[in-house]
Write a protein that holds these residues in place. Structure first.
Motif, PDB file in Angstrom:
ATOM      1  N   THR A 136       0.490  -3.172   4.654  1.00  0.00           N
ATOM      2  CA  THR A 136      -0.282  -2.227   5.467  1.00  0.00           C
ATOM      3  C   THR A 136       0.137  -2.260   6.935  1.00  0.00           C
ATOM      4  O   THR A 136      -0.386  -1.508   7.747  1.00  0.00           O
ATOM      5  CB  THR A 136      -1.783  -2.548   5.392  1.00  0.00           C
ATOM      6  OG1 THR A 136      -1.975  -3.865   5.901  1.00  0.00           O
ATOM      7  CG2 THR A 136      -2.301  -2.455   3.963  1.00  0.00           C
ATOM      8  N   SER A 137       1.066  -3.154   7.277  1.00  0.00           N
ATOM      9  CA  SER A 137       1.488  -3.219   8.683  1.00  0.00           C
ATOM     10  C   SER A 137       2.260  -1.949   9.036  1.00  0.00           C
ATOM     11  O   SER A 137       2.833  -1.298   8.161  1.00  0.00           O
ATOM     12  CB  SER A 137       2.384  -4.439   8.888  1.00  0.00           C
ATOM     13  OG  SER A 137       3.553  -4.284   8.116  1.00  0.00           O
ATOM     14  N   ASP A 138       2.270  -1.605  10.324  1.00  0.00           N
ATOM     15  CA  ASP A 138       3.036  -0.436  10.768  1.00  0.00           C
ATOM     16  C   ASP A 138       4.501  -0.591  10.397  1.00  0.00           C
ATOM     17  O   ASP A 138       5.155   0.354   9.990  1.00  0.00           O
ATOM     18  CB  ASP A 138       2.939  -0.283  12.292  1.00  0.00           C
ATOM     19  CG  ASP A 138       1.626   0.374  12.693  1.00  0.00           C
ATOM     20  OD1 ASP A 138       0.845   0.733  11.770  1.00  0.00           O
ATOM     21  OD2 ASP A 138       1.380   0.522  13.901  1.00  0.00           O
ATOM     22  N   ILE A 139       5.000  -1.809  10.577  1.00  0.00           N
ATOM     23  CA  ILE A 139       6.428  -2.048  10.332  1.00  0.00           C
ATOM     24  C   ILE A 139       6.802  -1.629   8.909  1.00  0.00           C
ATOM     25  O   ILE A 139       7.759  -0.897   8.700  1.00  0.00           O
ATOM     26  CB  ILE A 139       6.787  -3.533  10.571  1.00  0.00           C
ATOM     27  CG1 ILE A 139       6.588  -3.882  12.033  1.00  0.00           C
ATOM     28  CG2 ILE A 139       8.204  -3.845  10.121  1.00  0.00           C
ATOM     29  CD1 ILE A 139       6.846  -5.341  12.366  1.00  0.00           C
ATOM     30  N   VAL A 140       6.034  -2.088   7.938  1.00  0.00           N
ATOM     31  CA  VAL A 140       6.378  -1.784   6.543  1.00  0.00           C
ATOM     32  C   VAL A 140       5.954  -0.363   6.172  1.00  0.00           C
ATOM     33  O   VAL A 140       6.709   0.379   5.546  1.00  0.00           O
ATOM     34  CB  VAL A 140       5.749  -2.822   5.587  1.00  0.00           C
ATOM     35  CG1 VAL A 140       5.822  -2.347   4.144  1.00  0.00           C
ATOM     36  CG2 VAL A 140       6.460  -4.156   5.752  1.00  0.00           C
ATOM     37  N   SER A 141       4.777   0.042   6.589  1.00  0.00           N
ATOM     38  CA  SER A 141       4.278   1.323   6.088  1.00  0.00           C
ATOM     39  C   SER A 141       4.917   2.513   6.799  1.00  0.00           C
ATOM     40  O   SER A 141       5.005   3.592   6.245  1.00  0.00           O
ATOM     41  CB  SER A 141       2.756   1.391   6.185  1.00  0.00           C
ATOM     42  OG  SER A 141       2.354   1.326   7.534  1.00  0.00           O
ATOM     43  N   LYS A 142       5.390   2.318   8.047  1.00  0.00           N
ATOM     44  CA  LYS A 142       5.925   3.477   8.770  1.00  0.00           C
ATOM     45  C   LYS A 142       7.364   3.319   9.241  1.00  0.00           C
ATOM     46  O   LYS A 142       8.054   4.300   9.454  1.00  0.00           O
ATOM     47  CB  LYS A 142       5.082   3.731  10.037  1.00  0.00           C
ATOM     48  CG  LYS A 142       3.639   4.049   9.787  1.00  0.00           C
ATOM     49  CD  LYS A 142       2.964   4.365  11.125  1.00  0.00           C
ATOM     50  CE  LYS A 142       1.469   4.451  10.994  1.00  0.00           C
ATOM     51  NZ  LYS A 142       0.798   4.177  12.278  1.00  0.00           N
ATOM     52  N   CYS A 147      -7.652   3.383  12.601  1.00  0.00           N
ATOM     53  CA  CYS A 147      -8.677   2.326  12.582  1.00  0.00           C
ATOM     54  C   CYS A 147      -9.648   2.500  11.417  1.00  0.00           C
ATOM     55  O   CYS A 147     -10.144   1.504  10.869  1.00  0.00           O
ATOM     56  CB  CYS A 147      -9.430   2.260  13.913  1.00  0.00           C
ATOM     57  SG  CYS A 147      -8.492   1.344  15.152  1.00  0.00           S
ATOM     58  N   LYS A 148      -9.893   3.747  11.031  1.00  0.00           N
ATOM     59  CA  LYS A 148     -10.748   3.969   9.841  1.00  0.00           C
ATOM     60  C   LYS A 148     -10.112   3.290   8.628  1.00  0.00           C
ATOM     61  O   LYS A 148     -10.799   2.685   7.812  1.00  0.00           O
ATOM     62  CB  LYS A 148     -10.901   5.473   9.579  1.00  0.00           C
ATOM     63  CG  LYS A 148     -11.878   6.130  10.540  1.00  0.00           C
ATOM     64  CD  LYS A 148     -12.276   7.517  10.071  1.00  0.00           C
ATOM     65  CE  LYS A 148     -13.263   8.125  11.041  1.00  0.00           C
ATOM     66  NZ  LYS A 148     -12.738   9.298  11.739  1.00  0.00           N
ATOM     67  N   ARG A 149      -8.783   3.413   8.547  1.00  0.00           N
ATOM     68  CA  ARG A 149      -8.066   2.769   7.444  1.00  0.00           C
ATOM     69  C   ARG A 149      -8.059   1.243   7.626  1.00  0.00           C
ATOM     70  O   ARG A 149      -8.341   0.490   6.687  1.00  0.00           O
ATOM     71  CB  ARG A 149      -6.620   3.304   7.420  1.00  0.00           C
ATOM     72  CG  ARG A 149      -5.743   2.748   6.316  1.00  0.00           C
ATOM     73  CD  ARG A 149      -4.363   3.415   6.317  1.00  0.00           C
ATOM     74  NE  ARG A 149      -3.726   3.443   7.643  1.00  0.00           N
ATOM     75  CZ  ARG A 149      -3.068   2.417   8.185  1.00  0.00           C
ATOM     76  NH1 ARG A 149      -2.969   1.274   7.534  1.00  0.00           N
ATOM     77  NH2 ARG A 149      -2.510   2.524   9.377  1.00  0.00           N
ATOM     78  N   ARG A 150      -7.782   0.825   8.874  1.00  0.00           N
ATOM     79  CA  ARG A 150      -7.734  -0.628   9.139  1.00  0.00           C
ATOM     80  C   ARG A 150      -9.075  -1.294   8.832  1.00  0.00           C
ATOM     81  O   ARG A 150      -9.125  -2.436   8.375  1.00  0.00           O
ATOM     82  CB  ARG A 150      -7.396  -0.876  10.621  1.00  0.00           C
ATOM     83  CG  ARG A 150      -5.966  -0.499  10.970  1.00  0.00           C
ATOM     84  CD  ARG A 150      -5.747  -0.587  12.475  1.00  0.00           C
ATOM     85  NE  ARG A 150      -4.411  -0.132  12.845  1.00  0.00           N
ATOM     86  CZ  ARG A 150      -4.139   0.607  13.907  1.00  0.00           C
ATOM     87  NH1 ARG A 150      -5.111   0.980  14.741  1.00  0.00           N
ATOM     88  NH2 ARG A 150      -2.912   0.974  14.174  1.00  0.00           N
ATOM     89  N   LEU A 151     -10.161  -0.559   9.100  1.00  0.00           N
ATOM     90  CA  LEU A 151     -11.502  -1.096   8.876  1.00  0.00           C
ATOM     91  C   LEU A 151     -11.626  -1.630   7.453  1.00  0.00           C
ATOM     92  O   LEU A 151     -12.250  -2.672   7.220  1.00  0.00           O
ATOM     93  CB  LEU A 151     -12.537   0.015   9.146  1.00  0.00           C
ATOM     94  CG  LEU A 151     -14.004  -0.272   8.838  1.00  0.00           C
ATOM     95  CD1 LEU A 151     -14.508  -1.469   9.608  1.00  0.00           C
ATOM     96  CD2 LEU A 151     -14.864   0.940   9.178  1.00  0.00           C
ATOM     97  N   LYS A 152     -11.014  -0.928   6.520  1.00  0.00           N
ATOM     98  CA  LYS A 152     -11.101  -1.361   5.118  1.00  0.00           C
ATOM     99  C   LYS A 152      -9.974  -2.329   4.758  1.00  0.00           C
ATOM    100  O   LYS A 152     -10.192  -3.339   4.125  1.00  0.00           O
ATOM    101  CB  LYS A 152     -11.022  -0.151   4.191  1.00  0.00           C
ATOM    102  CG  LYS A 152     -12.206   0.763   4.398  1.00  0.00           C
ATOM    103  CD  LYS A 152     -12.280   1.885   3.394  1.00  0.00           C
ATOM    104  CE  LYS A 152     -13.373   2.875   3.767  1.00  0.00           C
ATOM    105  NZ  LYS A 152     -12.971   3.782   4.855  1.00  0.00           N
ATOM    106  N   GLU A 153      -8.761  -2.005   5.233  1.00  0.00           N
ATOM    107  CA  GLU A 153      -7.594  -2.752   4.758  1.00  0.00           C
ATOM    108  C   GLU A 153      -7.287  -4.022   5.539  1.00  0.00           C
ATOM    109  O   GLU A 153      -6.859  -5.025   4.979  1.00  0.00           O
ATOM    110  CB  GLU A 153      -6.345  -1.858   4.828  1.00  0.00           C
ATOM    111  CG  GLU A 153      -6.333  -0.753   3.808  1.00  0.00           C
ATOM    112  CD  GLU A 153      -5.126   0.139   3.990  1.00  0.00           C
ATOM    113  OE1 GLU A 153      -4.391  -0.027   4.995  1.00  0.00           O
ATOM    114  OE2 GLU A 153      -4.909   1.006   3.123  1.00  0.00           O
ATOM    115  N   ASN A 154      -7.454  -3.954   6.854  1.00  0.00           N
ATOM    116  CA  ASN A 154      -7.032  -5.059   7.701  1.00  0.00           C
ATOM    117  C   ASN A 154      -7.782  -4.992   9.040  1.00  0.00           C
ATOM    118  O   ASN A 154      -7.210  -4.611  10.058  1.00  0.00           O
ATOM    119  CB  ASN A 154      -5.518  -4.947   7.917  1.00  0.00           C
ATOM    120  CG  ASN A 154      -4.920  -6.269   8.328  1.00  0.00           C
ATOM    121  OD1 ASN A 154      -5.619  -7.109   8.896  1.00  0.00           O
ATOM    122  ND2 ASN A 154      -3.639  -6.448   8.068  1.00  0.00           N
ATOM    123  N   PRO A 155      -9.069  -5.364   8.999  1.00  0.00           N
ATOM    124  CA  PRO A 155      -9.951  -5.139  10.149  1.00  0.00           C
ATOM    125  C   PRO A 155      -9.402  -5.707  11.474  1.00  0.00           C
ATOM    126  O   PRO A 155      -9.538  -5.084  12.529  1.00  0.00           O
ATOM    127  CB  PRO A 155     -11.253  -5.854   9.774  1.00  0.00           C
ATOM    128  CG  PRO A 155     -11.137  -6.252   8.359  1.00  0.00           C
ATOM    129  CD  PRO A 155      -9.762  -6.011   7.869  1.00  0.00           C
TER     130      PRO A 155
END
Ligand code: ATP
Ligand code: MG
Length: 407
Positions: free
Chosen positions: A57-63, A194-202
């Motif tokens: 879910t990190s920016d590095i891997v996901s984007k 952040c809505k996504r981070r809230l669930k995946e990686n607060p």
């Protein structure tokens, strides 16, 4: 057809190369004084290695990752950062069975599909340090001291050490719950990431660059208050050592770092003089679970990545001492072939020497000699050849040296 370099890449030309060599030489010298040894790993690895270590879910891997399928249908990725490959190499080669700690440094070109701007490229260079096999806060301290020393050796001022602890999975789980509860109150105002981070990686919400999110998390609960006693003691000892060593730091409870694998200590060296913007020049931390996560035995570790493309902009070229360049000028009646053995005598003594390879006239050689910034001139005409020696002229002071070249 006119070819251009790919977006986000650069050619490093001779006028800048001495800055790079200076940064590399200093790194090698300092690394040695701490018994860090060089390691070299492949430029690409199996894609899943990075997904596993840096985090899905990190920016590095996901984007940002450059992924590709090779001709054998294997999913590969260009290295987006240095640690994962080094950990893979250490595990695969059974190095954890040798005497610990194991200390490595490396220079690696890394690839990320980023929005390019000054100090942010798609291919960039990291100098990394990794230490495997100790849990002591002294190890973290030693690494931070090393980086501090390295930056000073490059003449870099105005950098601030930011320090935080993000605890272990146990205390972080408690904190994540508290942070989620806090963020839920503002959910509708959070940015989409952040809505996504809230669930995946607060934890990553703390690092958001959006103004509104920054405001919201200003008053969020802080991880430091949730650290278990082991993590707390580790952090306190680290701070004490840094204070004793006169290394200034600033506590930053929003510092969480963009990679998933960190535990306990996280730190960054931030520079404020980069086009008047703050930019991180070195970033690292402890990662006590990564080695096991990617198939090794349980082994604590700590590491740092230094962005050389950012540092290079801050290094003052006048700080760099260079060996002088000698130019051997031959008159028209002396064959170039007679000059080569003389140049060899000097080169074997360790001098940097250029000769008249283009077979220019004396006048044209003088121009050329100035263009290449030669420091000393050795003039060789018929007379010098017969006498088997020549004078050396300092081109800056225009004086003849006492020392002569004999051949
Ligand atoms: P940033 O927050 O600046 O994007 P990051 O957290 O992604 O950095 P790391 O992955 O920790 O950075 O990499 C360590 C160091 O490598 C950074 O502190 C920076 O100096 C450098 N770096 C990272 N990405 C780039 C890039 N695209 N171009 C140049 N240097 C980079
Ligand atoms: Mg980044």
């Amino acid at each position: 057809m006119e070819y251009k370099k790919p977006k986000g890449t650069r050619d490093i030309l001779p006028d800048k190369i001495k800055l790079w060599q200076f940064m590399e030489n200093n790194a090698r010298n300092i690394a040695k004084t701490y018994n860090y040894n060089e390691i070299r790993t492949p430029t690409f690895e199996e894609c899943s290695l990075y997904k596993r270590s840096v985090g899905d879910t990190s920016d590095i891997v996901s984007k940002e990752m450059y992924e590709f399928e090779d001709k054998g249908n294997r999913k590969m990725a260009l290295r987006p950062e240095g640690t994962a490959g080094v950990v893979r190499a250490v595990v695969e080669n059974g190095l954890l069975n040798s005497a610990l700690p194991l200390k490595f440094y490396y220079f690696s070109n890394c690839f990320r599909y980023e929005n390019t701007q000054k100090g942010r490229y798609r291919e960039f260079s990291q100098l990394g340090f990794e230490c495997f096999g100790t849990q002591s806060p002294e190890t973290d301290a030693e690494l931070i001291i090393l980086i501090d020393k390295y930056l000073k050796s490059l003449g870099i001022k105005n950098s601030t050490l930011l320090l935080n602890s993000i605890g272990c999975p146990k205390c972080r789980a408690e904190y994540n719950k508290a942070l989620q509860n806090y963020a839920l109150k503002y959910e509708s105002e959070l940015c989409n990431d952040c809505k996504r981070r809230l669930k995946e990686n607060p934890l990553r919400m703390l690092d958001c660059k959006q103004e509104r999110c920054k405001q919201i998390f200003e008053n969020a609960p802080t991880l430091i208050d949730y650290l278990c006693s082991d993590c707390k003691n580790h952090f306190e000892t680290l701070k004490t050592i840094l204070r004793n060593e006169k290394i200034e730091y600033k506590l930053d409870n929003h510092l969480v770092r963009g990679l998933d694998y960190y535990t306990k200590t996280v730190f960054e060296f931030e520079h404020d003089g980069f086009d008047n913007k703050k930019l991180t020049v070195a970033a690292g931390g402890r990662y006590d679970n990564l080695v096991e996560e990617i198939g090794g035995k349980s082994c604590s570790a700590v590491g740092v990545g230094i962005g050389l493309d950012r540092l290079v902009e801050l290094v003052d070229i006048t700080n760099i001492e260079q060996k002088p360049l000698y130019y051997i000028l031959n008159t028209d009646d002396v064959e170039l072939a007679k000059i080569l053995p003389i140049a060899e005598i000097l080169r074997n003594k360790g001098y940097n020497v250029e000769v008249n390879l283009a077979k220019r006239s004396v006048n044209a050689q003088q121009k050329y000699m100035n263009n290449i910034n030669a420091d000393y001139l050795i003039f060789i005409g018929k007379q010098e050849l017969e006498k088997h020696y020549a004078n050396i002229k300092d081109l800056k002071t225009r004086e003849i040296l006492d020392e002569k070249v004999t051949f």
